[in-house]
Design a protein around this motif. Structure first.
Motif, PDB file in Angstrom:
ATOM      1  N   THR A  34      51.230  41.851  53.935  1.00 56.18           N
ATOM      2  CA  THR A  34      49.797  41.657  54.146  1.00 56.18           C
ATOM      3  C   THR A  34      49.078  42.952  53.811  1.00 56.18           C
ATOM      4  OG1 THR A  34      50.230  40.054  55.902  1.00 56.18           O
ATOM      5  CG2 THR A  34      48.017  40.980  55.809  1.00 56.18           C
ATOM      6  N   ILE A  35      48.082  42.849  52.941  1.00 52.62           N
ATOM      7  CA  ILE A  35      47.282  44.000  52.508  1.00 52.62           C
ATOM      8  C   ILE A  35      45.850  43.758  52.987  1.00 52.62           C
ATOM      9  CG2 ILE A  35      46.413  45.302  50.514  1.00 52.62           C
ATOM     10  CD1 ILE A  35      48.711  43.831  48.867  1.00 52.62           C
ATOM     11  N   ILE A  36      45.298  44.675  53.764  1.00 53.90           N
ATOM     12  CA  ILE A  36      43.895  44.558  54.167  1.00 53.90           C
ATOM     13  C   ILE A  36      43.159  45.732  53.565  1.00 53.90           C
ATOM     14  CG2 ILE A  36      42.287  44.519  56.115  1.00 53.90           C
ATOM     15  CD1 ILE A  36      44.649  43.179  57.698  1.00 53.90           C
ATOM     16  N   THR A  37      42.154  45.422  52.751  1.00 56.43           N
ATOM     17  CA  THR A  37      41.500  46.501  52.002  1.00 56.43           C
ATOM     18  C   THR A  37      40.085  46.112  51.621  1.00 56.43           C
ATOM     19  OG1 THR A  37      41.844  48.086  50.200  1.00 56.43           O
ATOM     20  CG2 THR A  37      42.335  45.773  49.714  1.00 56.43           C
ATOM     21  N   GLU A  38      39.454  46.937  50.817  1.00 50.20           N
ATOM     22  CA  GLU A  38      38.067  46.723  50.409  1.00 50.20           C
ATOM     23  C   GLU A  38      37.973  45.597  49.384  1.00 50.20           C
ATOM     24  OE1 GLU A  38      36.288  50.469  49.284  1.00 50.20           O
ATOM     25  OE2 GLU A  38      37.621  51.574  50.620  1.00 50.20           O
ATOM     26  N   ALA A  39      36.960  44.744  49.546  1.00 47.35           N
ATOM     27  CA  ALA A  39      36.798  43.599  48.655  1.00 47.35           C
ATOM     28  C   ALA A  39      36.631  44.029  47.195  1.00 47.35           C
ATOM     29  CB  ALA A  39      35.605  42.761  49.092  1.00 47.35           C
ATOM     30  N   ALA A  40      36.095  45.204  46.973  1.00 47.90           N
ATOM     31  CA  ALA A  40      35.861  45.681  45.610  1.00 47.90           C
ATOM     32  C   ALA A  40      37.152  45.807  44.807  1.00 47.90           C
ATOM     33  CB  ALA A  40      35.143  47.028  45.653  1.00 47.90           C
ATOM     34  N   LEU A  41      38.290  45.908  45.503  1.00 48.97           N
ATOM     35  CA  LEU A  41      39.573  46.063  44.814  1.00 48.97           C
ATOM     36  C   LEU A  41      40.207  44.732  44.417  1.00 48.97           C
ATOM     37  CD1 LEU A  41      41.364  48.910  46.840  1.00 48.97           C
ATOM     38  CD2 LEU A  41      40.319  49.057  44.571  1.00 48.97           C
ATOM     39  N   GLU A  42      39.581  43.611  44.744  1.00 52.00           N
ATOM     40  CA  GLU A  42      40.287  42.334  44.568  1.00 52.00           C
ATOM     41  C   GLU A  42      40.822  42.110  43.155  1.00 52.00           C
ATOM     42  OE1 GLU A  42      38.652  38.844  46.442  1.00 52.00           O
ATOM     43  OE2 GLU A  42      39.447  37.520  44.909  1.00 52.00           O
ATOM     44  N   SER A  43      39.970  42.265  42.147  1.00 50.51           N
ATOM     45  CA  SER A  43      40.438  41.887  40.810  1.00 50.51           C
ATOM     46  C   SER A  43      41.497  42.845  40.287  1.00 50.51           C
ATOM     47  CB  SER A  43      39.270  41.769  39.842  1.00 50.51           C
ATOM     48  OG  SER A  43      38.571  42.981  39.787  1.00 50.51           O
ATOM     49  N   VAL A  44      41.359  44.119  40.595  1.00 46.76           N
ATOM     50  CA  VAL A  44      42.364  45.069  40.112  1.00 46.76           C
ATOM     51  C   VAL A  44      43.696  44.876  40.845  1.00 46.76           C
ATOM     52  CG1 VAL A  44      41.636  46.984  41.606  1.00 46.76           C
ATOM     53  CG2 VAL A  44      42.789  47.475  39.468  1.00 46.76           C
ATOM     54  N   LEU A  45      43.629  44.550  42.137  1.00 49.00           N
ATOM     55  CA  LEU A  45      44.872  44.318  42.880  1.00 49.00           C
ATOM     56  C   LEU A  45      45.597  43.059  42.395  1.00 49.00           C
ATOM     57  CD1 LEU A  45      43.939  45.253  46.556  1.00 49.00           C
ATOM     58  CD2 LEU A  45      45.317  46.557  44.915  1.00 49.00           C
ATOM     59  N   ILE A  46      44.852  42.038  42.033  1.00 50.27           N
ATOM     60  CA  ILE A  46      45.487  40.823  41.509  1.00 50.27           C
ATOM     61  C   ILE A  46      46.277  41.145  40.248  1.00 50.27           C
ATOM     62  CG2 ILE A  46      44.987  38.619  40.382  1.00 50.27           C
ATOM     63  CD1 ILE A  46      42.712  38.260  42.411  1.00 50.27           C
ATOM     64  N   LYS A  47      45.659  41.932  39.378  1.00 53.53           N
ATOM     65  CA  LYS A  47      46.393  42.326  38.156  1.00 53.53           C
ATOM     66  C   LYS A  47      47.638  43.132  38.514  1.00 53.53           C
ATOM     67  CE  LYS A  47      42.612  42.282  34.794  1.00 53.53           C
ATOM     68  NZ  LYS A  47      41.379  42.581  35.565  1.00 53.53           N
ATOM     69  N   ASP A  48      47.506  44.059  39.473  1.00 47.09           N
ATOM     70  CA  ASP A  48      48.658  44.860  39.904  1.00 47.09           C
ATOM     71  C   ASP A  48      49.780  43.966  40.432  1.00 47.09           C
ATOM     72  OD1 ASP A  48      47.247  47.185  39.340  1.00 47.09           O
ATOM     73  OD2 ASP A  48      46.784  47.643  41.429  1.00 47.09           O
ATOM     74  N   LEU A  49      49.409  43.017  41.288  1.00 52.20           N
ATOM     75  CA  LEU A  49      50.432  42.160  41.908  1.00 52.20           C
ATOM     76  C   LEU A  49      51.180  41.354  40.853  1.00 52.20           C
ATOM     77  CD1 LEU A  49      48.486  40.823  45.043  1.00 52.20           C
ATOM     78  CD2 LEU A  49      50.278  42.575  44.988  1.00 52.20           C
ATOM     79  N   GLU A  50      50.449  40.825  39.896  1.00 50.51           N
ATOM     80  CA  GLU A  50      51.109  40.031  38.855  1.00 50.51           C
ATOM     81  C   GLU A  50      52.026  40.914  38.015  1.00 50.51           C
ATOM     82  OE1 GLU A  50      48.012  37.914  36.810  1.00 50.51           O
ATOM     83  OE2 GLU A  50      47.672  36.577  38.530  1.00 50.51           O
ATOM     84  N   HIS A  51      51.556  42.106  37.702  1.00 53.73           N
ATOM     85  CA  HIS A  51      52.338  43.030  36.891  1.00 53.73           C
ATOM     86  C   HIS A  51      53.620  43.455  37.610  1.00 53.73           C
ATOM     87  CE1 HIS A  51      53.071  46.103  33.895  1.00 53.73           C
ATOM     88  NE2 HIS A  51      53.160  47.017  34.845  1.00 53.73           N
ATOM     89  N   LEU A  52      53.547  43.566  38.945  1.00 50.68           N
ATOM     90  CA  LEU A  52      54.681  44.075  39.723  1.00 50.68           C
ATOM     91  C   LEU A  52      55.633  42.971  40.190  1.00 50.68           C
ATOM     92  CD1 LEU A  52      52.624  46.671  41.747  1.00 50.68           C
ATOM     93  CD2 LEU A  52      54.486  47.231  40.172  1.00 50.68           C
TER      94      LEU A  52
END
Lengths: 100, 100, 100
Positions: free
Chosen positions: B10-28
């Protein structure tokens, strides 16, 4: 993950309690919390989205076992009798344990 | 349940990071994720619903331990210094383990 | 916490199933449930907030192991083939175990 173990306390209760619970959590040593809006049903009956979209809230607090004990004892004493409220606790691994 | 064990990150963070984190998760190697809007307070201060309803997000990823390690290491290296972010990991049983 | 152990079942699936799943849960012995709106991606592809804000839901049920077995078997038989659905189960401590 080489994390430290902490407790994840989840509180599901009436949205009307949000501001008072936040004060309680801070007073009792919670270093942070996360709230999401929810709907659902418990032994007090259905809380329906059509009736009030935000009628329930789901609060998560990650903290040490002693802080969980203090929060649970306080909630049980203050709110169990008169409010719909359930609590559950699980074990989680965290990084940066000094934050919790 | 005769399930296989996986990790729930579970990751709780700033909403502004949503799109970049999605790309990170898919890449990883994350094979799926679930995002809910949240509000809360951590050591960076209160994020209040009245100020910005969607200021925080809560991302859940179910995956194997190695993928959790990779995601956590990446998030720690890229975001811990400059963003409000907490992570916690628990053990979960799943059906259809090939999906995770 | 001197709690009793129960299971926390989390179901993440299509929002269109909400009302039918609620009936299923009640029929199968769930004594309560909590629903939050969510978005995400699984092996069926991205469910995007821009496309449909409430396309996914996240349902939590706290109950005993036998009830989890019954719910999981039913969901697997009825929905796995034709709907995007993931399930995961973790151990939680609860107070007032008679409620679950």
């Amino acid at each position: 993950m080489n994390g430290s173990m902490r407790k994840l306390l989840t509180i599901i209760t009436e949205a009307a309690l949000e501001s008072v619970l936040i004060k309680d959590l801070e007073h009792l040593g919670g270093r942070g919390y996360t709230i999401t809006d929810a709907r659902g049903k418990g032994s007090r009956g259905t809380r329906n989205a059509a009736w009030d979209e935000s009628s329930n809230i789901r609060i998560e607090v990650v903290c040490d076992a002693a802080t969980v004990e203090a929060i649970v004892a306080h909630l049980q004493a203050c709110y169990y009798e008169n409010y719909a409220m359930i609590l559950f606790v699980s074990d989680v691994a965290v990084l940066r344990p000094e934050k919790f």
